[in-house]
Design a protein around this motif. Structure first.
Motif, mmCIF file in Angstrom:
data_model
loop_
_atom_site.group_PDB
_atom_site.id
_atom_site.type_symbol
_atom_site.label_atom_id
_atom_site.label_comp_id
_atom_site.label_asym_id
_atom_site.label_seq_id
_atom_site.Cartn_x
_atom_site.Cartn_y
_atom_site.Cartn_z
ATOM 1 N N ALA A 60 48.676 50.784 37.862
ATOM 2 C CA ALA A 60 49.182 50.599 36.509
ATOM 3 C C ALA A 60 49.583 51.961 35.954
ATOM 4 C CB ALA A 60 48.109 49.963 35.632
ATOM 5 N N ASP A 61 50.595 51.976 35.122
ATOM 6 C CA ASP A 61 51.087 53.246 34.577
ATOM 7 C C ASP A 61 49.981 54.024 33.865
ATOM 8 O OD1 ASP A 61 54.405 52.016 33.627
ATOM 9 O OD2 ASP A 61 53.631 52.783 35.532
ATOM 10 N N GLN A 62 49.068 53.291 33.222
ATOM 11 C CA GLN A 62 48.037 53.955 32.410
ATOM 12 C C GLN A 62 47.053 54.766 33.246
ATOM 13 O OE1 GLN A 62 48.973 50.681 32.526
ATOM 14 N NE2 GLN A 62 47.880 49.575 30.918
ATOM 15 N N VAL A 63 46.992 54.491 34.557
ATOM 16 C CA VAL A 63 45.987 55.174 35.391
ATOM 17 C C VAL A 63 46.604 56.040 36.482
ATOM 18 C CG1 VAL A 63 44.397 53.273 34.932
ATOM 19 C CG2 VAL A 63 45.660 53.326 37.097
ATOM 20 N N LYS A 64 47.903 56.024 36.611
ATOM 21 C CA LYS A 64 48.560 56.821 37.646
ATOM 22 C C LYS A 64 48.212 58.288 37.507
ATOM 23 C CE LYS A 64 52.587 53.954 38.702
ATOM 24 N NZ LYS A 64 54.054 53.777 38.544
ATOM 25 N N GLY A 65 47.875 58.901 38.621
ATOM 26 C CA GLY A 65 47.521 60.312 38.625
ATOM 27 C C GLY A 65 46.068 60.580 38.292
ATOM 28 N N ARG A 66 45.340 59.545 37.836
ATOM 29 C CA ARG A 66 43.922 59.728 37.487
ATOM 30 C C ARG A 66 43.008 58.897 38.383
ATOM 31 N NH1 ARG A 66 42.069 58.009 32.750
ATOM 32 N NH2 ARG A 66 43.640 56.372 32.449
ATOM 33 N N PHE A 67 43.470 57.721 38.777
ATOM 34 C CA PHE A 67 42.657 56.806 39.599
ATOM 35 C C PHE A 67 43.209 56.766 41.012
ATOM 36 C CE2 PHE A 67 41.079 53.698 36.055
ATOM 37 C CZ PHE A 67 40.631 54.777 35.314
ATOM 38 N N THR A 68 42.320 56.577 41.977
ATOM 39 C CA THR A 68 42.716 56.426 43.372
ATOM 40 C C THR A 68 41.981 55.242 43.992
ATOM 41 O OG1 THR A 68 43.076 58.813 43.589
ATOM 42 C CG2 THR A 68 42.888 57.530 45.625
ATOM 43 N N ILE A 69 42.747 54.294 44.502
ATOM 44 C CA ILE A 69 42.163 53.151 45.200
ATOM 45 C C ILE A 69 42.154 53.447 46.695
ATOM 46 C CG2 ILE A 69 44.376 51.928 45.398
ATOM 47 C CD1 ILE A 69 42.813 49.301 45.002
ATOM 48 N N SER A 70 41.082 53.059 47.353
ATOM 49 C CA SER A 70 40.976 53.254 48.797
ATOM 50 C C SER A 70 40.084 52.168 49.382
ATOM 51 C CB SER A 70 40.430 54.644 49.131
ATOM 52 O OG SER A 70 39.114 54.797 48.633
ATOM 53 N N ARG A 71 40.071 52.096 50.695
ATOM 54 C CA ARG A 71 39.256 51.082 51.353
ATOM 55 C C ARG A 71 38.750 51.616 52.680
ATOM 56 N NH1 ARG A 71 42.895 46.066 51.717
ATOM 57 N NH2 ARG A 71 41.177 45.229 52.983
ATOM 58 N N ASP A 72 37.596 51.120 53.075
ATOM 59 C CA ASP A 72 37.034 51.414 54.382
ATOM 60 C C ASP A 72 36.744 50.062 55.022
ATOM 61 O OD1 ASP A 72 35.523 52.048 56.620
ATOM 62 O OD2 ASP A 72 34.478 53.684 55.635
ATOM 63 N N ASN A 73 37.664 49.609 55.831
ATOM 64 C CA ASN A 73 37.505 48.275 56.417
ATOM 65 C C ASN A 73 36.308 48.205 57.359
ATOM 66 O OD1 ASN A 73 39.674 47.264 54.984
ATOM 67 N ND2 ASN A 73 41.135 47.444 56.662
ATOM 68 N N ALA A 74 35.960 49.321 57.965
ATOM 69 C CA ALA A 74 34.795 49.335 58.847
ATOM 70 C C ALA A 74 33.503 49.075 58.068
ATOM 71 C CB ALA A 74 34.709 50.663 59.581
ATOM 72 N N LYS A 75 33.497 49.498 56.797
ATOM 73 C CA LYS A 75 32.334 49.277 55.935
ATOM 74 C C LYS A 75 32.522 48.055 55.042
ATOM 75 C CE LYS A 75 30.871 54.112 55.771
ATOM 76 N NZ LYS A 75 30.558 55.284 54.899
ATOM 77 N N ASN A 76 33.674 47.396 55.203
ATOM 78 C CA ASN A 76 33.953 46.196 54.408
ATOM 79 C C ASN A 76 33.885 46.473 52.900
ATOM 80 O OD1 ASN A 76 34.891 43.699 55.330
ATOM 81 N ND2 ASN A 76 32.963 42.655 54.915
ATOM 82 N N MET A 82 37.777 57.239 39.837
ATOM 83 C CA MET A 82 38.353 57.368 38.497
ATOM 84 C C MET A 82 38.041 58.755 37.963
ATOM 85 S SD MET A 82 37.393 53.621 36.936
ATOM 86 C CE MET A 82 35.646 53.974 36.904
ATOM 87 N N ASN A 83 39.075 59.526 37.712
ATOM 88 C CA ASN A 83 38.937 60.876 37.177
ATOM 89 C C ASN A 83 39.580 60.962 35.801
ATOM 90 O OD1 ASN A 83 37.754 61.680 39.654
ATOM 91 N ND2 ASN A 83 39.767 62.184 40.512
ATOM 92 N N SER A 84 39.254 62.014 35.088
ATOM 93 C CA SER A 84 39.837 62.248 33.757
ATOM 94 C C SER A 84 39.746 61.002 32.889
ATOM 95 C CB SER A 84 41.293 62.702 33.893
ATOM 96 O OG SER A 84 41.389 63.865 34.683
ATOM 97 N N LEU A 85 38.580 60.425 32.852
ATOM 98 C CA LEU A 85 38.407 59.158 32.133
ATOM 99 C C LEU A 85 38.611 59.333 30.636
ATOM 100 C CD1 LEU A 85 35.483 57.773 34.245
ATOM 101 C CD2 LEU A 85 37.613 56.544 33.781
ATOM 102 N N LYS A 86 39.173 58.283 30.037
ATOM 103 C CA LYS A 86 39.468 58.262 28.613
ATOM 104 C C LYS A 86 38.720 57.093 27.962
ATOM 105 C CE LYS A 86 44.216 59.734 29.637
ATOM 106 N NZ LYS A 86 45.658 59.392 29.458
ATOM 107 N N ALA A 87 38.585 57.158 26.668
ATOM 108 C CA ALA A 87 37.905 56.071 25.950
ATOM 109 C C ALA A 87 38.582 54.728 26.208
ATOM 110 C CB ALA A 87 37.879 56.380 24.458
ATOM 111 N N GLU A 88 39.886 54.754 26.330
ATOM 112 C CA GLU A 88 40.627 53.505 26.556
ATOM 113 C C GLU A 88 40.445 52.931 27.962
ATOM 114 O OE1 GLU A 88 41.833 56.390 25.335
ATOM 115 O OE2 GLU A 88 43.890 56.763 26.025
ATOM 116 N N ASP A 89 39.745 53.642 28.832
ATOM 117 C CA ASP A 89 39.404 53.095 30.147
ATOM 118 C C ASP A 89 38.141 52.239 30.087
ATOM 119 O OD1 ASP A 89 40.354 56.252 31.509
ATOM 120 O OD2 ASP A 89 41.525 54.394 31.576
ATOM 121 N N THR A 90 37.487 52.220 28.949
ATOM 122 C CA THR A 90 36.280 51.417 28.786
ATOM 123 C C THR A 90 36.595 49.941 28.980
ATOM 124 O OG1 THR A 90 35.232 52.999 27.299
ATOM 125 C CG2 THR A 90 34.488 50.704 27.171
#
Length: 116
Positions: A60-76, A82-90
């Motif tokens: 989402a535009d509101q989180v670009k550059g601050r949040f990173t999604i990732s996955r480890d399929n081996a760990k399921n 989430m970095n640089s968190l803002k009040a509006e991320d609550t």
């Protein structure tokens, strides 16, 4: 079959959190995965998504550059850094497993509160 979400909490503005979402009873490697959030009185909104092999992500535009999604399929397990968190991320954050021709699963949600 369930998705267990963890990692939420209370953090100051500018702080960081890492959410986890672990699947039990099924293998996430066959599913695209997403993070959603819902603030009080608002609709659930898509935060980030990742393809089944992890090669494609979107945010989402509101989180670009601050949040990173990732996955480890081996760990399921699915993650959301989430970095640089803002009040509006609550919000209450949910993970979702989905794919064409497959059932959709939701995690139970984990609360993220950003406040000074």
């Amino acid at each position: 079959v369930q998705l267990v979400t963890s990692g939420g909490g209370l953090v100051h503005p500018g702080g960081s959190l890492k959410l986890s979402c672990t699947a039990y009873g099924f293998t996430i490697s066959r599913y695209a995965m997403s993070w959603y959030r819902q603030a009080p009185g608002e609709e659930r909104e898509l935060v980030a998504g990742i393809s089944s092999a992890g090669g494609s992500t979107d945010y989402a535009d509101q989180v670009k550059g601050r949040f990173t999604i990732s996955r480890d399929n081996a760990k399921n397990t699915l993650y959301l850094q989430m970095n640089s968190l803002k009040a509006e991320d609550t919000a209450l954050y949910f993970c979702k497993a989905h794919g064409a021709g497959r059932p959709t699963y939701w995690g139970q949600g984990t609360q993220v509160t950003v406040s000074s």
